[in-house]
Scaffold this active site. Structure first.
Site, PDB file in Angstrom:
ATOM      1  N   CYS A 286       0.745  -0.876   0.152  1.00  0.00           N
ATOM      2  CA  CYS A 286      -0.060  -0.108   0.038  1.00  0.00           C
ATOM      3  C   CYS A 286       0.856   1.288   0.079  1.00  0.00           C
ATOM      4  CB  CYS A 286      -0.924   0.104   1.183  1.00  0.00           C
ATOM      5  SG  CYS A 286      -1.914  -1.560   1.355  1.00  0.00           S
TER       6      CYS A 286
ATOM      7  N   ARG B 106       5.862  -0.752  -6.073  1.00  0.00           N
ATOM      8  CA  ARG B 106       5.974  -1.618  -4.761  1.00  0.00           C
ATOM      9  C   ARG B 106       4.691  -2.680  -4.642  1.00  0.00           C
ATOM     10  NH1 ARG B 106       7.197   1.209   0.251  1.00  0.00           N
ATOM     11  NH2 ARG B 106       8.987   2.625  -0.345  1.00  0.00           N
TER      12      ARG B 106
ATOM     13  N   TRP C 103      -2.810  -2.904  -1.398  1.00  0.00           N
ATOM     14  CA  TRP C 103      -2.440  -4.199  -1.744  1.00  0.00           C
ATOM     15  C   TRP C 103      -3.400  -4.910  -0.565  1.00  0.00           C
ATOM     16  CZ3 TRP C 103       0.111  -8.111   1.624  1.00  0.00           C
ATOM     17  CH2 TRP C 103       0.548  -9.269   0.689  1.00  0.00           C
TER      18      TRP C 103
ATOM     19  N   ASN D 136      -2.612   2.447   5.374  1.00  0.00           N
ATOM     20  CA  ASN D 136      -1.682   1.502   5.155  1.00  0.00           C
ATOM     21  C   ASN D 136      -1.663   0.661   6.540  1.00  0.00           C
ATOM     22  OD1 ASN D 136      -1.185   2.430   2.685  1.00  0.00           O
ATOM     23  ND2 ASN D 136       1.057   3.000   3.153  1.00  0.00           N
ATOM     24  N   GLY D 137      -1.523  -0.624   6.291  1.00  0.00           N
ATOM     25  CA  GLY D 137      -1.320  -1.297   7.627  1.00  0.00           C
ATOM     26  C   GLY D 137      -2.487  -2.276   7.929  1.00  0.00           C
TER      27      GLY D 137
ATOM     28  N   GLU E 276      18.360 -18.992  -2.158  1.00  0.00           N
ATOM     29  CA  GLU E 276      18.009 -17.545  -3.056  1.00  0.00           C
ATOM     30  C   GLU E 276      17.551 -17.938  -4.390  1.00  0.00           C
ATOM     31  OE1 GLU E 276      17.288 -14.690  -2.535  1.00  0.00           O
ATOM     32  OE2 GLU E 276      17.689 -13.501  -4.067  1.00  0.00           O
TER      33      GLU E 276
ATOM     34  N   LYS F  57      14.181 -16.995  -6.311  1.00  0.00           N
ATOM     35  CA  LYS F  57      13.861 -16.202  -7.452  1.00  0.00           C
ATOM     36  C   LYS F  57      13.059 -16.751  -8.436  1.00  0.00           C
ATOM     37  CE  LYS F  57      14.885 -12.971  -6.290  1.00  0.00           C
ATOM     38  NZ  LYS F  57      15.452 -12.760  -5.062  1.00  0.00           N
TER      39      LYS F  57
ATOM     40  N   GLU G  54       9.334 -17.011  -7.195  1.00  0.00           N
ATOM     41  CA  GLU G  54       8.572 -15.653  -7.327  1.00  0.00           C
ATOM     42  C   GLU G  54       8.267 -14.867  -8.632  1.00  0.00           C
ATOM     43  OE1 GLU G  54       9.797 -12.246  -4.698  1.00  0.00           O
ATOM     44  OE2 GLU G  54      12.319 -12.888  -5.352  1.00  0.00           O
TER      45      GLU G  54
ATOM     46  N   HIS H 204      18.110 -37.694   2.519  1.00  0.00           N
ATOM     47  CA  HIS H 204      17.237 -37.841   3.876  1.00  0.00           C
ATOM     48  C   HIS H 204      15.538 -37.510   3.403  1.00  0.00           C
ATOM     49  CE1 HIS H 204      20.566 -38.572   6.296  1.00  0.00           C
ATOM     50  NE2 HIS H 204      21.348 -37.497   5.692  1.00  0.00           N
TER      51      HIS H 204
ATOM     52  N   LYS I 229       6.954  -5.052  -2.929  1.00  0.00           N
ATOM     53  CA  LYS I 229       8.331  -4.827  -3.010  1.00  0.00           C
ATOM     54  C   LYS I 229       8.660  -4.513  -1.541  1.00  0.00           C
ATOM     55  CE  LYS I 229      12.299  -4.037  -4.184  1.00  0.00           C
ATOM     56  NZ  LYS I 229      13.276  -4.958  -4.606  1.00  0.00           N
TER      57      LYS I 229
HETATM   58  C1  AGP Z   1      12.792 -11.016  -2.810  1.00  0.00           C
HETATM   59  O1  AGP Z   1      13.256 -11.382  -3.995  1.00  0.00           O
HETATM   60  C2  AGP Z   1      11.466 -10.534  -2.142  1.00  0.00           C
HETATM   61  N1  AGP Z   1      11.051  -9.636  -2.882  1.00  0.00           N
HETATM   62  C3  AGP Z   1      11.399 -10.497  -0.431  1.00  0.00           C
HETATM   63  O2  AGP Z   1      11.905 -11.830  -0.116  1.00  0.00           O
HETATM   64  C4  AGP Z   1      12.284  -9.489   0.154  1.00  0.00           C
HETATM   65  O3  AGP Z   1      13.647  -9.674   0.244  1.00  0.00           O
HETATM   66  C5  AGP Z   1      11.806  -9.375   1.510  1.00  0.00           C
HETATM   67  O4  AGP Z   1      10.344  -8.891   1.528  1.00  0.00           O
HETATM   68  C6  AGP Z   1      12.563  -8.372   2.549  1.00  0.00           C
HETATM   69  O5  AGP Z   1      12.660  -7.139   2.063  1.00  0.00           O
HETATM   70  P1  AGP Z   1      13.715  -6.147   2.808  1.00  0.00           P
HETATM   71  O6  AGP Z   1      14.910  -6.331   2.115  1.00  0.00           O
HETATM   72  O7  AGP Z   1      13.178  -4.762   1.895  1.00  0.00           O
HETATM   73  O8  AGP Z   1      13.268  -6.146   4.119  1.00  0.00           O
END
Ligand code: AGP
Length: 605
Positions: free
Chosen positions: A2, A27, A74, A99-100, A478, A482, A485, A501, A600
């Site tokens: 948001c 975002r 959002w 927001n929140g 990671e 990637k 997502e 395992h 974001k």
């Molecule tokens: C990563 O590709 C994501 N967009 C997400 O995991 C992100 O790293 C996470 O939300 C943490 O965000 P920040 O680094 O702004 O705290």
């Protein structure tokens, strides 16, 4: 996630509000809206499409006004439909954006229904609008101050009332809100970035603050209701739109910016000095005997990588924890801990809350590693180290991650030196390796055509496994994050030794297994794990250091990394995984920069 923009001016403010929403678009959001005060009442436009659609609507309907608020939503409570989009009205007198999350919205809703308020949305936000309306006695500032006393949860709000046509009131608790100061006009936003082009002078509101904006004046009261003077900060860095240049997406551009971003993040000095982390760092570093790293998502994986560095270079015990778990866990505080929070945005709600929780438990020494110098996290920590990734637009973190790794390596080397484990010659070697990183990264980026060829295969898969060992296990994690997502392919990462395992049961000819294979002490073990996969028909895609002697054969595809890079190898090995995810997503035609359901900066818990 948001976004909020608000303004009081002596000109039609709608274009400024829409431009602010555009700047916050990256975002992630699923609906948007704007409301102005005109002709003695609030008027609004809302859309479940993009901000461009909202812009078209306001032009067609000639929505204009000197006082207004706007929002990108959002969805948390209630589906992303027009009725739930903000601004939310109360009795056609008051408009509010939020927001929140309000945790006690159900009891407030029951109370307000008892007073005759009708609820027309499924949002938690509507209770705030009606609550403020119910408390309004001709002074919006007073009504908001009274209302926020009854809210539990996180909020940043902006409100306007038809009877005060030149006033916008804001309040924050747990979600960011900044005031932008203009000449005969004032602004409000959830991020200073939204106001670039309108002002460079900002007040970053503190927790519990309530503010009142009129044409000539900004008034701020703290959580106890006392009028306070907050520091005005000048931030010019937000100006200018971010251009895509020759790239197809911001994610691709940001992957290719990594040599520059890393070069900017590496300290200028040829030695590792505590002062890199702030004036109080020398004292703080002398008082600690362990680290507690708290972060989310990709930032958590940079923390996991750092654990290997901190324990092997600085010999300092390091614990890494997901922020959303730590904040609700009964943990044992250790006054000798350095609590390190890692975040691109510095506004991630879970990480912020974990930091505050750690502080409330008595942790005195805190350090943020962050990409935004004006963020709440940097303001809350004793020490900080800023990464210089530059603005990251793609939801998928790339250059933020690799610059975090650089910062954490510098931290490990600095603590190692202070603790007597890094002598002058080792220090010089680390500095040399860091300085050479941008050039080494350029050679890795040149692998893109080979990775594009692989991505064709990947785009037809629905599952993938990622394997790594030691320092490169977090890199496998990671890589899997990637891929899932942005391409929506289900991906899991395992330390390769763990395969037998359980996860080996998943391996068939249909399962691609991506393997990170640096030439380190675990290489022979890793090769055995790869044999286990081949024996079950699994198809291996291996990123191998050039000196590993792993060669392509039936069911085993190899891309050679140009250089073997020792302890800093994770910074190079993650880059082909970013490119693999990116090109696979492109082949599948997903919205790479704004993947579904994601935001974001995650400013709600
Ligand atoms: C990563 O590709 C994501 N967009 C997400 O995991 C992100 O790293 C996470 O939300 C943490 O965000 P920040 O680094 O702004 O705290």
């Amino acid at each position: 996630m948001c976004g909020i923009v608000g303004a009081v001016a002596q000109r039609n403010i709608v274009p400024v509000l829409i431009e602010g929403l555009r700047r916050l678009e990256y975002r992630g959001y699923d609906s948007c809206g704007v409301a102005v005060l005109a002709g003695g009442e609030p008027h609004r436009a809302r859309s479940v499409a993009r901000v461009a659609d909202l812009d078209e609507q306001v032009r067609e309907t000639h929505l204009e006004g000197f006082t207004g608020i706007a929002h990108t939503r959002w969805a948390t409570h209630g589906a992303p439909v027009t009725n739930n989009a903000h601004p939310i009205f109360s009795r056609n007198a008051l408009a509010l954006v939020h927001n929140g999350i309000i945790e006690n919205y159900e009891s407030l809703r029951d109370m307000l229904r008892g007073k005759g308020y009708e609820f027309v949305s499924q949002t938690d936000t509507e209770v705030i609008a009606h609550l403020i309306h119910s408390l309004y006695r001709g002074d919006l500032f007073a009504a908001v101050r009274e209302a926020v006393q009854q809210l539990h949860g996180a909020y940043a709000i902006a409100v306007e009332h038809k009877d005060q046509p030149d006033t916008v009131v804001g309040a924050r608790q747990g979600s960011p809100l900044v005031v932008g100061l203009g000449e005969g006009e004032n602004f409000l936003a959830s991020d200073a970035l939204a106001l670039a082009g309108s002002t460079e002078h900002f007040i970053f509101l503190e927790e519990g603050d309530v503010c009142e904006l009129t044409l000539e004046r900004v008034r701020v009261a703290d959580r106890d209701g006392n009028d306070v003077e907050r520091e005005v900060r000048t931030v010019a860095a937000y100006g200018g739109a971010v251009e895509l240049g020759p790239y197809r997406h911001f994610m691709q551009k940001e992957i290719f910016e990594q040599p520059r971003a890393i070069g900017d993040t590496i300290p200028q000095a040829d030695s590792f000095d505590a002062s890199l982390f702030g004036d109080a760092a020398a004292t703080a570093f002398g008082e600690i005997d362990n680290l507690l790293i708290l972060a989310c998502g990709t930032s958590y994986y940079s923390g996991l990588t750092a654990k290997y560095w901190l324990e092997s270079i600085a010999k300092i015990p390091t614990q890494v924890e997901i922020a959303s778990e730590y904040r609700y866990r009964d943990s044992v505080p250790n006054p000798k801990s350095l609590v390190v929070v890692i975040s691109q945005s510095g506004e991630t709600a879970d990480t912020l809350a974990a930091l505050k929780h750690a502080q409330s438990l008595g942790h005195k020494h805190t350090l943020s590693i962050c990409n935004v110098g004006t963020s709440a996290m940097v303001r809350l920590t004793e020490l900080s180290f800023l990464t210089h990734a530059g603005r990251e637009i793609g939801v998928a973190s790339t250059k933020a991650f690799t610059t975090q790794l650089v910062a954490l390596f510098v931290l490990a080397a600095t603590l190692g030196k202070l603790r007597g484990h890094v002598d002058a010659s080792l220090e010089a070697q680390y500095v040399r390796q860091l300085r050479h990183l941008p050039a080494a990264l350029n050679s890795v980026l040149a692998l893109e055509p080979q990775i594009i060829a692989w991505s064709e295969d990947f785009s037809r898969k629905e599952n993938a496994l990622f394997l790594g060992r030691g320092l490169h296990y977090p890199i496998a994690l990671e890589g899997a994050l990637k891929l899932k997502e942005i391409s929506y392919i289900h991906a899991e990462a395992y330390p390769a030794g763990e395969l037998k395992h359980g996860p080996l049961a998943l391996v068939t000819e249909a399962m691609p297994v991506v393997t990170v294979a640096p030439n380190d002490t675990l290489l022979e073990k890793l090769k055995s794990n790869m044999q286990e996969v081949r024996a079950r028909g699994g198809e291996l895609y291996v990123f191998a250091d050039s000196d590993t002697r792993i060669v392509s054969e039936e069911g085993l595809h190899v891309i050679r990394m140009p250089e073997h890079y020792g302890l800093l190898s994770p910074i190079l090995h993650v880059v082909p995984l970013q490119l693999l995810a990116y090109h696979t997503a492109c082949s599948r035609g997903t919205d790479v920069d704004k993947p579904r359901n994601l935001a974001k900066s995650v400013t709600v818990e």
